[in-house]
Design a protein around this motif. Structure first.
Motif, PDB file in Angstrom:
ATOM      1  N   LEU A 109       0.724  -1.121   0.076  1.00 12.72           N
ATOM      2  CA  LEU A 109       0.120   0.020  -0.027  1.00 12.72           C
ATOM      3  C   LEU A 109       0.811   1.063   0.073  1.00 12.72           C
ATOM      4  O   LEU A 109       1.697   1.335   0.789  1.00 12.72           O
ATOM      5  N   MET A 110       0.734   2.050  -1.029  1.00 14.14           N
ATOM      6  CA  MET A 110       1.521   3.465  -1.141  1.00 14.14           C
ATOM      7  C   MET A 110       1.195   4.480  -0.339  1.00 14.14           C
ATOM      8  O   MET A 110      -0.172   4.661  -0.463  1.00 14.14           O
ATOM      9  N   PHE A 111       1.875   4.720   0.726  1.00 12.55           N
ATOM     10  CA  PHE A 111       1.457   5.731   1.538  1.00 12.55           C
ATOM     11  C   PHE A 111       1.871   7.027   1.647  1.00 12.55           C
ATOM     12  O   PHE A 111       2.836   7.072   2.157  1.00 12.55           O
ATOM     13  N   ILE A 114       3.314  -1.453   4.080  1.00 14.45           N
ATOM     14  CA  ILE A 114       2.914  -0.123   3.496  1.00 14.45           C
ATOM     15  C   ILE A 114       4.281   0.492   3.172  1.00 14.45           C
ATOM     16  O   ILE A 114       5.432   0.182   3.779  1.00 14.45           O
ATOM     17  N   LEU A 115       4.339   1.190   1.794  1.00 18.40           N
ATOM     18  CA  LEU A 115       5.573   1.808   1.426  1.00 18.40           C
ATOM     19  C   LEU A 115       5.353   3.366   1.414  1.00 18.40           C
ATOM     20  O   LEU A 115       4.482   3.904   0.875  1.00 18.40           O
ATOM     21  N   GLN A 116       6.269   4.060   1.668  1.00 17.38           N
ATOM     22  CA  GLN A 116       6.370   5.498   1.721  1.00 17.38           C
ATOM     23  C   GLN A 116       7.560   5.876   1.064  1.00 17.38           C
ATOM     24  O   GLN A 116       8.654   5.532   1.354  1.00 17.38           O
ATOM     25  N   ILE A 154      -4.859   7.602   4.210  1.00 18.00           N
ATOM     26  CA  ILE A 154      -5.417   7.239   5.595  1.00 18.00           C
ATOM     27  C   ILE A 154      -6.507   6.393   5.614  1.00 18.00           C
ATOM     28  O   ILE A 154      -7.070   5.482   6.370  1.00 18.00           O
ATOM     29  N   VAL A 155      -7.549   6.966   4.754  1.00 16.19           N
ATOM     30  CA  VAL A 155      -8.859   6.384   4.477  1.00 16.19           C
ATOM     31  C   VAL A 155      -8.431   4.967   3.932  1.00 16.19           C
ATOM     32  O   VAL A 155      -9.217   3.925   4.062  1.00 16.19           O
ATOM     33  N   MET A 156      -7.649   4.903   3.038  1.00 13.99           N
ATOM     34  CA  MET A 156      -7.274   3.663   2.655  1.00 13.99           C
ATOM     35  C   MET A 156      -6.584   2.643   3.571  1.00 13.99           C
ATOM     36  O   MET A 156      -7.159   1.344   3.526  1.00 13.99           O
TER      37      MET A 156
END
Lengths: 426, 304
Positions: free
Chosen positions: B36-38, B64-66, B45-47
């Motif tokens: 999940l690209m964050f 999660i990927l940032q 955040i809704v995701m």
């Protein structure tokens, strides 16, 4: 705007998905621009950009069609090449428009847009009357079982708002529609450019007593279009937390495709045929009393039966028949033709397998409804009736009964591209 | 158990939620290694909230990927850390500075950090072998996004080809990939800005506090109110003053502008959004202003 009312309305709003069909010349983009503008879904910066472009191009008026032009290549060529999705809302309803191009070669886009639509909006130019293209659009919407159809007779301003023009198109179209599956039809005379009967009632057509387009979109009743009788739950994902707190938790997650599921229901798991009872239905951290389409929930069974992705949970005395022989209308979407003996991947609900094209029964001429039984293949953007044999049993219903359990896609195994859309007969 | 419903209707927000959860589960079931690209913004955040609901009581079954631009708002990073620890998910950070240090991308001072996110992101996807990357893009945001599929195919170079998109019918998503390709997944494609705010309010979701009204030292650049920060030196003629503002989007601190606002609760923000006269990106995002096709061009290269 008061805080409470805003919050309340947006929460209670329902949803209408509609597909629009028509060519650039029919004024479709102008109509959509008008709906967005009049419902205040267009923002200042978007409108300013469009006004500036219209001015620099030397137009006499602001070209609302520019609001919906998406990609650079489309703006350069002045055409629409792909389905675009638009959003607007009125106090009681949110609308999702699948805006599909109307050219001959883009039948596949129209099928795509219509697949999720509750309502289809076909535009005709009042000066031209019904064209081959408008008939084709109506046929596709009918094949895709879009339950509500609106024929918008546009550019009434250019025929002096003449009732005779409207009456003639109305007569011709209703006659044609008797050959189609059109449960609900509304024919509305409008002018997208000047706004007649779009949002506001036209003063130029006192002879028309029906609803304006917006009024119809806001009030058309779509809640009963779902099948709430035949319970269908395709298992999508098995949830097993493997944590100390939820050690024995085993839930079957999915989106309800039909009917109403309740704890205590006697159910059968297909294709195995094992029976059990629903013990509990979860919606996140809540136990719920009922689940119905299109809810995404997690179902628990009383017995420890073997259930995995691709299985279907249904009621014991009302279940789809597992079958490997599929008789369907197929819309073909790629340049290389569909041929007998061809092998393809098939995806139906959450189940995937392979399919062999047994034979092509006929090609449907979407302009005349003629069935060409001599055909040896289906070309791009052609629709035909095809018999398939699948490697795994599919748990199907006729598309006319359930648009979720009655539909499938075909995928080319070499390229991975979606090449066909199928609607199961029966 | 909640009360029996007799009308069998779902509000549009519930329908959107059900559709998004369906997409999350479908990807988790069909892809080998999703991520999940964050960004830290409200949409991502809704995701996270939707992913939490989709797999509950199990943990979110992907990382999660940032992309760390080095120019993120500190408030956004704090919120991210609280979400990550509450959900117990694995966080992968791909830093632009590290990518430059390791010679993966050129150290071109003239290229904006916004552009450098693209090779950094694509490298992180390739290096980790991610086959599907969830993004918080919405179709109401921008013209190019309006035509993008929920499952959006990327070739071996991470490029999007808008003219070669796969038809997407019913809720039957096609996740077929070749070696080296990946899929971008947009579960909230059909949500509008107002829907996102409504959902944040309804679910009582924690978002970075810069979305709410606060006092901030700002200056005006290209018609936008920018935050005073050592990362973004003042140019000649720019004057800093204190204003009451909030942010409508959370991007790169040097490109994301704020708006004057006294909205300090979700309800007040919703009221403000409902009557807003400018799109959130048009009003406050320098990165979308370069040309009419700015987003289309970046998307083709592999942007979020």
């Amino acid at each position: 705007m008061g805080t409470d009312t805003t919050r309340d309305t947006t929460h209670r709003m329902d949803l209408l998905r509609f597909a629009t069909a028509g060519s650039v010349d029919d004024g479709k983009s102008t109509l959509i621009g008008r709906l967005l503008l009049d419902s205040k879904a267009i923002f200042e910066d978007q409108l300013e950009a469009v006004e500036a472009t219209s001015q620099s191009k030397g137009y006499d008026y602001t070209d609302l069609a520019l609001l919906t032009d998406g990609l650079r290549s489309e703006r350069e060529q002045g055409i629409t090449i792909d389905v675009a999705y638009r959003y607007f809302a009125t106090p009681n309803r949110k609308f999702i428009i699948a805006d599909t191009p109307g050219h001959v070669q883009y039948t596949r886009n129209m099928v795509t847009g219509a697949s999720t639509a509750d309502l289809g909006l076909v535009l005709v130019d009042a000066r031209q009357g019904l064209t081959e293209q408008s008939r084709r659009h109506a046929v596709i919407l009918s094949l895709l079982r879009v339950p509500h159809l609106v024929l918008a007779v546009n550019k009434m301003d250019l025929v002096d708002y003449d009732q005779k023009v409207y009456d003639e198109i109305y007569r011709e179209f209703t006659q044609f529609a008797t050959k189609l599956n059109v449960p609900d039809l509304e024919v509305i005379p409008i002018s997208a450019l000047s706004g007649d009967n779009v949002v506001n009632r036209s003063e130029n057509m006192p002879w028309y007593s029906g609803p304006t387009l917006m009024h119809h979109l806001e009030h058309v009743h779509v809640a009963s279009d779902r099948d709430l009788i035949d319970a269908r739950f395709p298992v999508q994902y098995v949830i097993r937390p493997k944590s100390d707190e939820y050690h024995d938790y085993r839930g079957y997650a999915g989106q309800v495709a039909g009917g109403v599921l309740k704890p205590g229901d006697e159910v059968v798991v297909l294709p195995s045929g094992m029976t059990s009872k629903i013990s509990k239905i979860d919606l996140f951290d809540q136990d719920i009393a009922e689940a119905f389409p299109p809810m995404s929930v997690t179902v628990h069974l009383e017995d420890d039966v073997d259930v995995s992705r691709g299985d279907m949970i249904a009621r014991v005395r009302n279940a789809p028949t597992p079958t490997q022989d599929i008789d369907a209308m197929i819309c073909w979407m790629t340049t290389a033709p569909l041929l007998p003996r061809q092998k393809l991947a098939i995806k139906h609900t959450t189940r995937t397998g392979r399919a062999l094209v047994k034979y092509i029964q006929y090609r449907l001429d979407v302009n005349t409804l003629h069935r060409d039984q001599e055909t040896k293949e289906l070309g791009v953007n052609e629709i035909g009736r095809v018999t398939l044999r699948t490697t795994v049993p599919l748990l199907v219903d006729p598309y006319s009964k359930n648009r979720t359990t009655g539909s499938f896609i075909l995928i080319d195994e070499a390229t991975g591209i979606t090449v066909g859309a199928g609607m199961i007969n029966g | 158990m909640t009360q029996t419903r007799t009308d069998y209707r779902l509000s549009q927000l519930d329908q959107l939620e059900a559709e998004s959860i369906h997409i999350f589960r479908e990807v988790a079931a069909e892809f080998e290694k999703p991520v999940l690209m964050f960004s830290g913004g409200k949409d991502s955040i809704v995701m996270l909230r939707l992913a939490e609901k989709a797999f509950f009581p199990a943990k979110i079954p992907f990382s999660i990927l940032q992309v760390d631009t080095g120019l993120d708002f500190p408030e956004v990073m704090e919120t991210r850390d609280r979400w990550v620890s509450r959900l117990g998910v694995n966080l992968v950070v791909a830093s632009i500075d590290d990518a430059i240090k390791n010679g993966i991308i050129p150290d071109a001072a003239k290229i904006s950090r916004n552009r450098l996110q693209i090779p950094t992101l694509l490298n992180a996807i390739e290096e980790n072998g991610f086959t599907a990357a969830f993004g918080g893009g919405r179709r109401d945001e921008e013209k190019a996004r309006a035509k993008e599929r929920v499952y959006s195919h990327r070739d071996e170079f991470g490029q999007w080809d808008p003219k070669m998109q796969r038809p997407e019918l019913w809720s039957l998503y096609n996740g077929r990939l070749h070696e080296g390709e990946h899929m971008r997944i947009f579960p909230i494609s059909n949500w509008t800005e107002l829907d996102v705010w409504d959902y944040i309010g309804r679910e009582n979701i924690e978002i970075p506090n810069i979305y709410f009204s606060h006092q901030r030292r700002v200056f005006t650049r290209d018609g936008m109110l920018m935050s005073e920060t050592p990362l973004n030196p003042l140019r000649e003629g720019e004057v800093v003053e204190e204003r009451t503002v909030r942010f409508r989007t959370c991007g790169d601190i040097t490109l994301t502008g704020c708006v004057e606002s006294t909205a300090s609760t979700i309800d007040e923000i919703i009221d403000e959004v409902a009557v807003a006269r400018k799109t959130e990106r048009g009003a406050t995002r320098g990165d979308d202003r370069f040309s009419e096709a700015a987003m289309e061009d970046r998307k083709k290269e592999g942007y979020f």
